[in-house]
Design an enzyme around this catalytic site. Structure first.
Site, PDB file in Angstrom:
ATOM      1  N   GLY A   6       4.768   2.400   1.487  1.00 46.20           N
ATOM      2  CA  GLY A   6       5.998   3.058   1.042  1.00 46.20           C
ATOM      3  C   GLY A   6       6.392   4.337   1.906  1.00 46.20           C
ATOM      4  O   GLY A   6       7.596   4.214   2.174  1.00 46.20           O
ATOM      5  N   ASP A   7       5.596   4.842   2.577  1.00 51.24           N
ATOM      6  CA  ASP A   7       5.949   6.111   3.400  1.00 51.24           C
ATOM      7  C   ASP A   7       6.649   5.553   4.617  1.00 51.24           C
ATOM      8  O   ASP A   7       7.619   6.021   5.147  1.00 51.24           O
ATOM      9  CB  ASP A   7       4.717   6.635   3.979  1.00 51.24           C
ATOM     10  CG  ASP A   7       3.928   7.200   2.649  1.00 51.24           C
ATOM     11  OD1 ASP A   7       4.571   7.328   1.720  1.00 51.24           O
ATOM     12  OD2 ASP A   7       2.818   7.730   2.976  1.00 51.24           O
ATOM     13  N   SER A  42       0.823  -1.188   0.043  1.00 49.91           N
ATOM     14  CA  SER A  42      -0.097  -0.197   0.015  1.00 49.91           C
ATOM     15  C   SER A  42       0.847   1.084  -0.037  1.00 49.91           C
ATOM     16  O   SER A  42       2.131   1.071   0.458  1.00 49.91           O
ATOM     17  CB  SER A  42      -0.942   0.088   1.161  1.00 49.91           C
ATOM     18  OG  SER A  42      -0.045   0.244   2.346  1.00 49.91           O
ATOM     19  N   LYS A  43       0.089   2.389  -0.237  1.00 55.29           N
ATOM     20  CA  LYS A  43       0.850   3.630  -0.333  1.00 55.29           C
ATOM     21  C   LYS A  43       1.507   3.855   1.178  1.00 55.29           C
ATOM     22  O   LYS A  43       2.834   4.369   1.150  1.00 55.29           O
ATOM     23  CB  LYS A  43      -0.098   4.552  -0.472  1.00 55.29           C
ATOM     24  CG  LYS A  43       0.363   6.011  -0.542  1.00 55.29           C
ATOM     25  CD  LYS A  43      -0.771   6.964  -1.128  1.00 55.29           C
ATOM     26  CE  LYS A  43      -1.739   7.631  -0.237  1.00 55.29           C
ATOM     27  NZ  LYS A  43      -1.312   8.706   0.682  1.00 55.29           N
ATOM     28  N   ARG A  44       0.746   3.293   1.987  1.00 60.45           N
ATOM     29  CA  ARG A  44       1.190   3.477   3.258  1.00 60.45           C
ATOM     30  C   ARG A  44       2.597   2.905   3.714  1.00 60.45           C
ATOM     31  O   ARG A  44       3.400   3.265   4.511  1.00 60.45           O
ATOM     32  CB  ARG A  44       0.407   3.347   4.413  1.00 60.45           C
ATOM     33  CG  ARG A  44      -0.160   4.523   5.341  1.00 60.45           C
ATOM     34  CD  ARG A  44      -1.280   4.185   6.218  1.00 60.45           C
ATOM     35  NE  ARG A  44      -2.365   4.134   5.488  1.00 60.45           N
ATOM     36  CZ  ARG A  44      -3.198   3.233   5.832  1.00 60.45           C
ATOM     37  NH1 ARG A  44      -3.117   2.323   6.726  1.00 60.45           N
ATOM     38  NH2 ARG A  44      -4.488   3.306   5.084  1.00 60.45           N
TER      39      ARG A  44
END
Ligand code: GLU
Length: 504
Positions: free
Chosen positions: A264-265, A260-262
């Site tokens: 990556g962060d 998920s995008k999260r």
């Protein structure tokens, strides 16, 4: 298959493009080009609540960056437009009506408040074959009542009437035979109260009208497949139905769940193709492009997330991918994303491509870092010299800045502890030698340096590191005599002299 291959990528413009979406683009593109077919980009924006300004342009920008251009789209035109579903609104209704007429769909008049109430009473309430008989719809109301409600424009939706206990199946190009029992499937809304189709109706109608022969999409759409197959059957017969392939998920680096995008962060790597700024929150999500990836590398590692050609080959150009790609070699199981491996691909592509392919990007990166470059020939030489040391394009900033501007800091602390009179003498002598030198090729510079070291009874190794730090500022960079050659006589001598002063 005698029909011309036509595939589509059908994003909803709801935000940035995750690498999973980009891989769907890539597989569509590769398949289309492999079969000399056409690649369509269709904007699926029937859910107006989820529309995000800028998202459409962003999708096209990402495709442009990667060189995966559609043959038909809202921008490229084509014979099957419009390619934005909201502009096709009027053509879906007749298909919904036809389904109602043939008893494959029904009007549902339940108000949002009534549905809400029902959901409160019954947790996990589904509108389906076991509940539709107690709801307010054209299956439970008498004909006159239904006519009256329609005549007075009472808000309603059209739902598919999923048959009881039937097996619906298809052959997925990746998964093989997939079967569903319809008892598990809900009566999905097909046409909403505002007259817009839902994704389910629009995707089937558009794939039919746009003569799509193969539909590839993420695995998360597999549960919707029985609805789509029934719609194909009811509306068009199964004959022209596209062949389906549901692409495996891209998994987190630890293999536990969808990336998920999260993630990556949290783990410090991009998951979007390009930087994306959410127009509502202003939140920036990092992209591979800005992180310093080459499109060639990005495509290469994406292709291998779930596919291989059956050999050990890992580095593929787009032409090789087009030649070798086949959907049958896509794996069923999820593909684990490995950021280190994606960087390895980038490094490979930096080394393989002619520097002209990314010179302009490096120049821009240097400029953004405050390093102005006026001599393009010099930049080319520098980039050739340092490219093996650069994993990401952004690494060129550190690796090449000192060629264009005097290092801001000289790491004298790395020289000082072993500095002595003898070394001081050596560099004073080196300045004289280099000043007199008429040749300024790295071989000449190296020879005279080594001769001088021998004459001073020093090991070249003892003076090479200080020399490097004098020119570069730190302990990095390519062969030091190549650096001196590119810097030129004057600048090399100035940097030696300046550091000698710092060492006094
Ligand atoms: N509009 C869907 C999405 O946003 C596309 C699914 C499909 O390709 O059928 O992912």
């Amino acid at each position: 298959m005698d029909r011309k291959v036509r595939v589509r990528f059908a994003p909803s413009p709801t935000g940035g493009l995750h690498i999973g979406g980009m891989r769907t683009v890539l597989f569509n593109y590769l398949f289309a080009k492999h079969h000399k077919g056409e690649f369509i980009l269709r904007i699926e924006d029937t859910d107006q609540n989820r529309f995000v300004p800028g998202a459409e342009e962003y999708i096209f920008d990402c495709l442009k960056w990667c060189g995966l251009q559609p043959d038909e789209s809202i921008i490229h035109g084509g014979a099957y437009g419009p390619y934005r579903q909201s502009e096709r609104k009027d053509l879906y209704k007749k298909y919904a009506d036809e389904l109602v007429k043939n008893d494959h769909a029904y009007y549902a008049f339940d108000t949002p408040a009534e549905l809400e109430e029902k959901r409160k009473q019954t947790p996990n309430f589904q509108y389906n074959q076991s509940t539709r008989n107690v709801m307010k719809n054209s299956l439970t109301l008498c004909d006159d009542e239904v006519k009256k409600l329609l005549a007075t424009n009472t808000q309603h939706v059209i739902r598919i009437k999923i048959p009881h206990d039937e097996t619906v199946g298809f052959t997925d190009m990746i998964r093989g035979a997939v079967n569903f029992n319809t008892t598990q499937v809900d009566d999905k809304v097909l046409l909403k109260a505002d007259g817009m189709p839902t994704y389910h109706l629009a995707v089937v109608v558009d794939d039919y009208l746009m003569k799509v022969t193969h539909a590839f999409r993420g695995e998360e759409w597999l549960p919707s497949a029985p609805v789509h197959i029934l719609l194909w059957q009811y509306l068009f017969g199964l004959e022209n139905m596209p062949e389906w392939a549901h692409l495996p998920l891209i998994l987190k680096p630890d293999g536990k769940g969808k990336l998920s995008k999260r993630d990556g962060d949290r783990l410090g790597f991009p998951v979007f193709a390009m930087n994306w700024t959410d127009p509502k929150t202003g939140e920036l999500t990092a992209g591979f492009r800005e992180r310093g990836f080459l499109p060639e590398a990005f495509i290469n590692f994406l292709a291998l997330l779930g596919w291989n050609d059956g050999t050990e080959q890992e580095v593929f150009s787009i032409d090789e991918l087009i030649k070798n790609f086949s959907m049958e070699r896509v794996h069923k199981s999820g593909a684990r994303f490995d950021f280190e491996k994606s960087k390895w691909f980038n490094h490979e592509w930096i080394k393989r491509l002619p520097v002209s392919a990314y010179l302009a990007t490096v120049k821009q990166l240097l400029q953004d870092a405050g390093v102005g470059v006026t001599d393009d020939e010099k930049l080319k030489t520098v980039v050739e010299l340092v490219k093996d040391r650069c994993i990401l394009l952004t690494d060129f900033v550190q690796q090449s800045s000192f060629f264009f501007q005097t290092p801001k800091e000289i790491d004298v602390n790395a020289i000082q502890p072993k500095w002595n009179e003898q070394k001081q003498q050596f560099f004073a002598e080196l300045i004289r030698t280099y000043e007199l030198s008429t040749l300024w090729q790295h071989e000449d510079l190296e020879n005279s340096f080594k001769e001088l070291a021998a004459a001073s009874q020093m090991k070249p190794g003892d003076v090479l590191l200080p020399f490097r730090i004098m020119l570069v500022g730190g302990k990095f960079g390519p062969h030091v005599f190549n650096i001196a050659e590119v810097l030129g006589k004057e600048e090399t001598l100035t940097r030696i002299k300046n550091t000698l002063q710092l060492l006094q």
